[in-house]
Design an enzyme around this catalytic site. Structure first.
Site, PDB file in Angstrom:
ATOM      1  N   TYR A  58       0.847  -1.202   0.000  1.00 18.07           N
ATOM      2  CA  TYR A  58       0.000   0.000   0.000  1.00 18.07           C
ATOM      3  C   TYR A  58       0.876   1.242   0.000  1.00 18.07           C
ATOM      4  CZ  TYR A  58      -4.977  -0.465  -0.080  1.00 18.07           C
ATOM      5  OH  TYR A  58      -6.252  -0.633  -0.528  1.00 18.07           O
ATOM      6  N   GLU A 103      -0.598   4.834  -0.470  1.00 12.73           N
ATOM      7  CA  GLU A 103      -1.423   6.028  -0.709  1.00 12.73           C
ATOM      8  C   GLU A 103      -0.584   7.286  -0.529  1.00 12.73           C
ATOM      9  OE1 GLU A 103      -4.881   5.839   1.783  1.00 12.73           O
ATOM     10  OE2 GLU A 103      -5.818   4.294   0.545  1.00 12.73           O
ATOM     11  N   ASP A 150      -6.352  13.535 -25.375  1.00 12.36           N
ATOM     12  CA  ASP A 150      -6.384  12.129 -24.975  1.00 12.36           C
ATOM     13  C   ASP A 150      -5.709  11.340 -26.090  1.00 12.36           C
ATOM     14  OD1 ASP A 150      -7.035   9.453 -24.677  1.00 12.36           O
ATOM     15  OD2 ASP A 150      -9.108   9.816 -24.077  1.00 12.36           O
ATOM     16  N   THR A 206      -3.434   6.134 -22.136  1.00 12.47           N
ATOM     17  CA  THR A 206      -3.313   4.795 -21.570  1.00 12.47           C
ATOM     18  C   THR A 206      -1.885   4.332 -21.842  1.00 12.47           C
ATOM     19  OG1 THR A 206      -4.094   3.866 -23.651  1.00 12.47           O
ATOM     20  CG2 THR A 206      -5.740   4.147 -21.913  1.00 12.47           C
ATOM     21  N   LYS A 221      -1.695   0.545 -25.038  1.00 17.82           N
ATOM     22  CA  LYS A 221      -2.064   0.445 -26.462  1.00 17.82           C
ATOM     23  C   LYS A 221      -0.781   0.525 -27.304  1.00 17.82           C
ATOM     24  CE  LYS A 221      -6.686   1.950 -25.298  1.00 17.82           C
ATOM     25  NZ  LYS A 221      -7.765   2.940 -25.418  1.00 17.82           N
ATOM     26  N   ARG A 264      -1.451  -2.534 -18.572  1.00 15.42           N
ATOM     27  CA  ARG A 264      -2.762  -1.883 -18.579  1.00 15.42           C
ATOM     28  C   ARG A 264      -2.776  -0.772 -17.530  1.00 15.42           C
ATOM     29  NH1 ARG A 264      -7.107  -3.250 -21.315  1.00 15.42           N
ATOM     30  NH2 ARG A 264      -5.745  -4.711 -22.358  1.00 15.42           N
TER      31      ARG A 264
HETATM   32  C1  LIG Z   1      -8.827   3.276 -24.590  1.00 13.92           C
HETATM   33  C2  LIG Z   1      -9.215   4.676 -24.434  1.00 13.92           C
HETATM   34  C3  LIG Z   1      -9.550   5.206 -23.176  1.00 13.92           C
HETATM   35  C4  LIG Z   1      -9.843   4.379 -21.957  1.00 13.92           C
HETATM   36  O1  LIG Z   1      -8.991   3.479 -21.518  1.00 13.92           O
HETATM   37  P1  LIG Z   1      -9.398   2.279 -20.540  1.00 13.92           P
HETATM   38  O2  LIG Z   1      -8.057   1.907 -20.019  1.00 13.92           O
HETATM   39  O3  LIG Z   1     -10.042   1.253 -21.393  1.00 13.92           O
HETATM   40  O4  LIG Z   1     -10.297   2.807 -19.486  1.00 13.92           O
HETATM   41  C5  LIG Z   1      -9.789   6.560 -23.084  1.00 13.92           C
HETATM   42  N1  LIG Z   1      -9.720   7.357 -24.164  1.00 13.92           N
HETATM   43  C6  LIG Z   1      -9.435   6.881 -25.390  1.00 13.92           C
HETATM   44  C7  LIG Z   1      -9.388   7.814 -26.542  1.00 13.92           C
HETATM   45  C8  LIG Z   1      -9.191   5.533 -25.565  1.00 13.92           C
HETATM   46  O5  LIG Z   1      -8.933   5.074 -26.799  1.00 13.92           O
END
Ligand SMILES: *Cc1c(COP(=O)(O)O)cnc(C)c1O
Length: 416
Positions: free
Chosen positions: A53, A55, A199, A225, A228, A234
């Site tokens: 932990y 925090e 994003d 993220t 990807k 993840r």
């Molecule tokens: C994949 C994605 C997310 C969210 O990611 P998670 O890890 O699945 O919650 C947010 N914004 C965009 C543009 C994405 O492609």
């Protein structure tokens, strides 16, 4: 990876993991948000760091015993800063959706007006889908793509921004194949006094590797993220200008999350080190080359691509002229071992459960070492499959061909 303890303690689960290993090894992964992370990253995620932990933030924790955890989290932060040239980085978000929620929670009041891309034009559920938290908590005004070109209509973005005076403009894309004019977005945000938020969940690897332009120098807040194109575990990170650092950190913890997942943060630190390596630049350059090649091979076979191509790792195809729906195509392709997802096309007349299109991409196949010659074969298999969705004999022949090729391209962590 070695699963000897799972094998002896939990044979049911072991058997399923083994089947999933086979699926990943023997099939072609074209879901553009997926990838194969390295064994080093997987070791971190499966390590004893999951026991701890922590925090708070490095140097300011609410629990004892942090001398090693602080080193790990600081490494992740410093490497992310170097990789993206960011002023401030928070590496604690559990995933992309919580990261976006934290950004909104940090910088907006409930009910504030925000602009985001429409879901069926390539936006994400966290960008204002009416039934999602984002759509319920904030007043999202949605922009779209131009019907003719399939590209973001920057004039519409400008018009809507002038009209609605949003507190934040979100520039983020989950099913959009083209490069983004970050500078124009930032100019529009500045003109109406909005916070700019990018994003880059899908394209972060391509941005980090220098094959797509980065919003980091321009934008107030940039999130991504890590699992990807960036090829880490993840999770997610939030980058921002120093003036927003405090608000972002407070919103992540204690605003939204409790204890950070330090085993995943260690995995992020490793992935950032890998992404700083010259070989990562080669990988992302090939991701882009493979996507362009796959797109042109599909177009040769009369596939209609949204925006007539791609600048990124991602391709969106409208299957209307092929006389199959996205759902039927996805199911038939699953049968031959080609995994992708059904997807809406802009202003899709069909429902999201059985839309007109499919979305595919090249990060995972590129990680396995596939190149242009393999893209040509993949386009051919996709075309043969969706033109013969009811020919079980042909589909099983294609499945064998797919498997034969796949066995030549290893997946990290899976023994053949
Ligand atoms: C994949 C994605 C997310 C969210 O990611 P998670 O890890 O699945 O919650 C947010 N914004 C965009 C543009 C994405 O492609």
């Amino acid at each position: 990876m070695n699963y000897e303890h799972i094998k002896s303690q939990d044979p049911d689960l072991f058997e399923t993991i083994t089947k999933e290993e086979e699926r990943q090894m023997e099939g072609i992964e074209l879901i553009p948000s997926e990838n194969y992370t390295s064994e080093a990253v997987m070791e971190a995620c499966g390590s004893i760091l999951t026991n701890k932990y922590s925090e708070g933030y490095p140097g300011k924790r609410y629990y004892g015993g942090q001398e090693n955890i602080d080193v790990i989290e600081n490494l992740a932060i410093e490497r992310a800063k170097k990789l993206f040239g960011a002023e401030h980085v928070n590496v604690q978000p559990y995933s992309g959706s919580p990261a976006n929620t934290a950004i909104y929670f940090a910088l907006l009041e409930f009910g504030d007006t925000v602009m985001g891309l429409k879901l069926d034009h390539g936006g994400h559920i966290t960008h204002g889908l009416p039934i999602a938290f984002s759509g319920k908590a904030y007043n999202f005004v949605q922009y779209g793509v131009n019907k003719e070109t399939g590209k973001i209509d920057m004039d519409e973005v400008y018009k809507l921004a002038k009209e609605h005076k949003p507190k934040m403009i979100v520039a983020g894309f989950t099913a959009y194949p083209r490069d983004i004019d970050w500078k124009r977005f930032k100019e529009i945000a500045d003109e109406v006094g909005a916070i700019s938020m990018a994003d880059i969940s899908h394209t972060a690897g391509l941005v980090a590797g220098g094959v797509l332009e980065s919003p980091v120098p321009y934008f107030d807040v940039v999130m991504t993220t890590t699992h990807k194109t960036l090829r880490g575990p993840r999770g997610a990170i939030i980058m921002c200008k120093e003036k927003y650092a405090k608000a972002i950190d407070r919103a992540v913890f204690p605003g939204l999350q409790g204890g950070p997942h330090e085993h995943t943060i260690a995995g992020k630190a490793i992935a950032f080190k890998e992404a700083l390596n010259p070989s990562f630049k080669e990988y992302v350059a090939q991701v882009k080359v493979n996507a362009a090649h796959l797109a042109s091979e599909l177009m040769k076979r009369d596939f209609k691509l949204i925006s007539d191509g791609t600048d990124t790792h991602l391709i969106l195809a409208d299957l209307t002229n092929k006389n199959v729906t996205g759902k039927i195509a996805q199911i038939a392709l699953d049968e031959v071992g080609i995994t992708l997802n059904k997807n809406t096309i802009p202003d899709d007349p069909r429902s999201p459960f059985d839309p007109s299109g499919i979305r595919l991409g090249t990060p995972a196949v590129t990680t396995r070492g596939m190149k242009e010659a393999e893209m040509e074969k993949i386009a051919e298999w996709i075309d043969r499959t969706i033109s013969n969705v009811e020919d079980e004999k042909l589909l099983s022949e294609i499945k064998e061909e797919v498997k034969e090729m796949c066995l030549k391209f290893p997946v990290p962590g899976i023994k053949i």
